[in-house]
Design a protein around this motif. Structure first.
Motif, PDB file in Angstrom:
ATOM      1  N   ALA B  65      36.489  32.446  28.558  1.00  0.00           N
ATOM      2  CA  ALA B  65      36.262  33.221  29.785  1.00  0.00           C
ATOM      3  C   ALA B  65      35.187  32.541  30.610  1.00  0.00           C
ATOM      4  O   ALA B  65      34.355  31.808  30.083  1.00  0.00           O
ATOM      5  CB  ALA B  65      35.816  34.634  29.416  1.00  0.00           C
ATOM      6  N   SER B  68      31.023  33.446  35.147  1.00  0.00           N
ATOM      7  CA  SER B  68      30.881  33.946  36.520  1.00  0.00           C
ATOM      8  C   SER B  68      31.746  35.184  36.774  1.00  0.00           C
ATOM      9  O   SER B  68      31.520  35.933  37.727  1.00  0.00           O
ATOM     10  CB  SER B  68      31.260  32.837  37.496  1.00  0.00           C
ATOM     11  N   ASP B  69      32.752  35.408  35.916  1.00  0.00           N
ATOM     12  CA  ASP B  69      33.652  36.556  36.100  1.00  0.00           C
ATOM     13  C   ASP B  69      33.233  37.748  35.249  1.00  0.00           C
ATOM     14  O   ASP B  69      34.079  38.501  34.759  1.00  0.00           O
ATOM     15  CB  ASP B  69      35.091  36.166  35.730  1.00  0.00           C
ATOM     16  N   ALA B  71      31.918  40.586  35.906  1.00  0.00           N
ATOM     17  CA  ALA B  71      32.329  41.904  36.425  1.00  0.00           C
ATOM     18  C   ALA B  71      33.796  42.167  36.088  1.00  0.00           C
ATOM     19  O   ALA B  71      34.166  43.265  35.651  1.00  0.00           O
ATOM     20  CB  ALA B  71      32.125  41.933  37.933  1.00  0.00           C
ATOM     21  N   LYS B  72      34.620  41.143  36.207  1.00  0.00           N
ATOM     22  CA  LYS B  72      36.052  41.272  35.921  1.00  0.00           C
ATOM     23  C   LYS B  72      36.263  41.495  34.416  1.00  0.00           C
ATOM     24  O   LYS B  72      37.111  42.277  34.003  1.00  0.00           O
ATOM     25  CB  LYS B  72      36.765  40.001  36.377  1.00  0.00           C
ATOM     26  N   LEU B  73      35.431  40.812  33.632  1.00  0.00           N
ATOM     27  CA  LEU B  73      35.549  40.913  32.175  1.00  0.00           C
ATOM     28  C   LEU B  73      35.275  42.340  31.703  1.00  0.00           C
ATOM     29  O   LEU B  73      35.970  42.869  30.831  1.00  0.00           O
ATOM     30  CB  LEU B  73      34.558  39.963  31.491  1.00  0.00           C
ATOM     31  N   SER B  74      34.262  42.960  32.302  1.00  0.00           N
ATOM     32  CA  SER B  74      33.921  44.321  31.872  1.00  0.00           C
ATOM     33  C   SER B  74      35.065  45.288  32.178  1.00  0.00           C
ATOM     34  O   SER B  74      35.233  46.301  31.500  1.00  0.00           O
ATOM     35  CB  SER B  74      32.623  44.774  32.534  1.00  0.00           C
ATOM     36  N   ALA B  75      35.857  44.958  33.183  1.00  0.00           N
ATOM     37  CA  ALA B  75      37.010  45.814  33.505  1.00  0.00           C
ATOM     38  C   ALA B  75      38.160  45.563  32.528  1.00  0.00           C
ATOM     39  O   ALA B  75      38.962  46.449  32.254  1.00  0.00           O
ATOM     40  CB  ALA B  75      37.466  45.528  34.929  1.00  0.00           C
ATOM     41  N   ASP B  76      38.231  44.341  31.996  1.00  0.00           N
ATOM     42  CA  ASP B  76      39.315  43.974  31.086  1.00  0.00           C
ATOM     43  C   ASP B  76      39.156  44.575  29.685  1.00  0.00           C
ATOM     44  O   ASP B  76      40.118  44.664  28.924  1.00  0.00           O
ATOM     45  CB  ASP B  76      39.402  42.447  30.960  1.00  0.00           C
ATOM     46  N   TYR B  77      37.926  44.939  29.316  1.00  0.00           N
ATOM     47  CA  TYR B  77      37.681  45.441  27.964  1.00  0.00           C
ATOM     48  C   TYR B  77      37.274  46.913  28.001  1.00  0.00           C
ATOM     49  O   TYR B  77      36.745  47.395  29.017  1.00  0.00           O
ATOM     50  CB  TYR B  77      36.597  44.607  27.269  1.00  0.00           C
TER      51      TYR B  77
END
Lengths: 415, 88
Positions: B65, B68-69, B71-77
């Motif tokens: 991963a 820099s992403d 914020a996106k990662l927290s949405a994915d998990y």
């Protein structure tokens, strides 16, 4: 062996034995299979032809002949511009990339508790300090680095050839491969191999040594590692070393990587100093000393500071580094092709016969270089890098020569 | 001699300063090993470029991963999942 031949081998083999060359060779071996062996021979022959061309009797026999040859065709400032653009960015970017690899290798193979970046910075500091020593010591160190790297590779390759293990079957997936463009990337391995820094050295010496080492190594790698895995791995050298000799194999490869990095960085720094001395140093006797005191005391620390800043700002963790390094390598080959072309023009003007091998080598080098540039997925970035580097270097050269001219005139008036 | 010492100090200063990084919450390898089988744990390999390509070791089950992403990662998990990021 004759000490000057040994030194020529050591200077020319710097980049040849770098981890980058091992990655290119490993990935290409995976993609091309055993076809890589005749291709390696062809590239070695090509660089031998170019080296022979630059050793032609009708060309000047001075230490600064490379600069003189280009200067004869383009004039002083463009010649200085292309020379600076070819050597300085490559030295900085290659040092940044290779030191990161050496850092990871040291951390993962030898000392887990020692930070990888700590080792990268330490090695950079040591190699910079080495540059401040007299030439004799730098040359001896360079001979040791190349001997260690070449020796380690040969030991691993011969162990692989005498062993009888079957190739592995698993396939690893990896999205990016440095050598994915075409077989022309093999040019990168031999780039700079004919710059031995010594006159009267046979032009076939380094390309032949490089061919023998890479022939043995890629042959052994293909016998042990699945080609798909070799092609997709980012560290094909370590994969092959582990398969051949297990953990001792990894340790030998660790020594190869660290000494290969040291050889490449030292070789590039020496080469850059030599090339810059040819532009900026007037006296022929000073050029023989790889530049004046200024080049000795100023250039290596400057390169080290830029490299340290690039490492510290995280360029190593950015895909941009790969694009920049590839661009710098292409620019280097562009410079080398231009040098060969200029040499052909010089020989033609002097009404001496142009050797057929030299002509064909230059032609094939240009065709391969065009293939490399056109087929590259990052070609726009590469063009931007090349034009920027050439532009900035030409401005620096123009500034230097204009100041130098004024100073000379003032001195004449005072006299 | 003074010049040499000055230049050496300068080189060492510039090349070793960046080694000292700031502190971040960490988990040691034993703690990680103990939780490896837990479904509430996701290991993210946030190394990129040469940091990733030069390394021989990758943690089993880790997902690549970009840091820099985040914020996106927290949405994915899932919210109750613990995200372990490793970068070296």
């Amino acid at each position: 062996m004759n000490p000057s031949i040994l030194l020529s081998l050591a200077l020319g083999s710097g980049w040849l034995l770098s981890p980058e060359s091992l990655v290119i060779a490993g990935n290409s071996a995976g993609q091309l299979g055993f076809l890589i062996l005749p291709l390696l021979a062809a590239v070695a022959l090509l660089f031998t032809g170019c080296g022979k061309l630059l050793n032609n009797q009708s060309l000047p026999a001075t230490d600064s002949k490379e600069f003189q040859i280009i200067q004869n065709l383009t004039g002083t400032i463009p010649a200085a511009g292309i020379t600076i653009a070819a050597c300085v960015p490559l030295t900085v970017l290659a040092a940044t990339a290779l030191l990161v690899t050496a850092g990871y290798t040291f951390n993962e193979v030898f000392l887990y508790w020692f930070p990888n970046f700590g080792f990268s910075f330490l090695l950079l500091a040591l190699l910079t300090i080495l540059q401040l020593f007299p030439e004799k010591i730098i040359f001896r160190a360079q001979i040791c680095f190349t001997a260690l790297a070449a020796g380690g590779l040969i030991i691993l390759a011969l162990s692989g050839m005498t062993g009888g293990e079957r190739p592995a079957t698993e396939i690893a997936q990896q999205p990016f491969s440095f050598a994915s463009a075409s077989p022309a990337v093999l040019l990168f391995i031999f780039a700079g191999s004919t710059f031995s820094g010594k006159k009267q050295t046979p032009s076939f010496l380094v390309p032949l040594a490089g061919f023998v080492i890479f022939f043995l190594w890629t042959f052994a790698s293909l016998n042990y590692v699945n080609p798909e895995r070799l092609a997709s791995s980012t560290i094909p050298y370590m994969t092959a070393a582990r398969k051949i000799l297990g953990d001792p194999g990894r340790q030998i490869m660790g020594i190869v990587i660290i000494s290969g990095t040291s050889a490449a960085v030292t070789g590039l720094m020496l080469l850059s100093r030599h090339m810059l001395a040819n532009i900026f140093v007037k006296k022929e006797t000073d050029k023989k000393l790889l530049g004046t005191k200024v080049l000795r005391w100023f250039f290596p620390p400057l390169i080290a500071i830029i490299t340290a800043v690039l490492l510290a700002t995280g360029l190593a963790g950015d895909e941009l580094l790969e694009v920049l390094l590839r661009s710098a390598l292409i620019l280097w080959l562009l410079y080398y092709s231009f040098l060969c072309l200029s040499a052909l023009v010089w020989i033609n003007k002097s009404e001496h016969p142009i050797p057929l091998q030299a002509l064909l080598s230059t032609l094939f080098l240009l065709i391969s270089l065009c293939t490399l540039m056109i087929s590259n997925p990052h070609k726009t970035s590469i063009y931007i890098f090349i034009f920027s580097a050439l532009g900035i270097s030409s401005i620096i050269a123009a500034g230097w020569f204009s100041i130098h001219k004024k100073t000379n005139k003032q001195m004449e008036v005072t006299a | 001699m003074k010049k040499i010492l000055f230049l050496l100090s300068l080189v060492l200063l510039f090349t070793t300063l960046p080694v000292f990084a700031g502190e971040a919450p960490t988990m040691n390898k034993d703690e990680l090993k103990a939780q490896m089988t837990s479904e509430k744990l996701a290991i993210l390999d946030v190394r990129s470029g040469r940091d990733w390509s030069s390394s021989e070791f990758k943690i089993k089950g880790a997902v690549r991963a970009a840091a820099s992403d985040l914020a996106k990662l927290s949405a994915d998990y899932k919210k109750d999942q613990k995200l372990v990021l490793y970068c070296a």
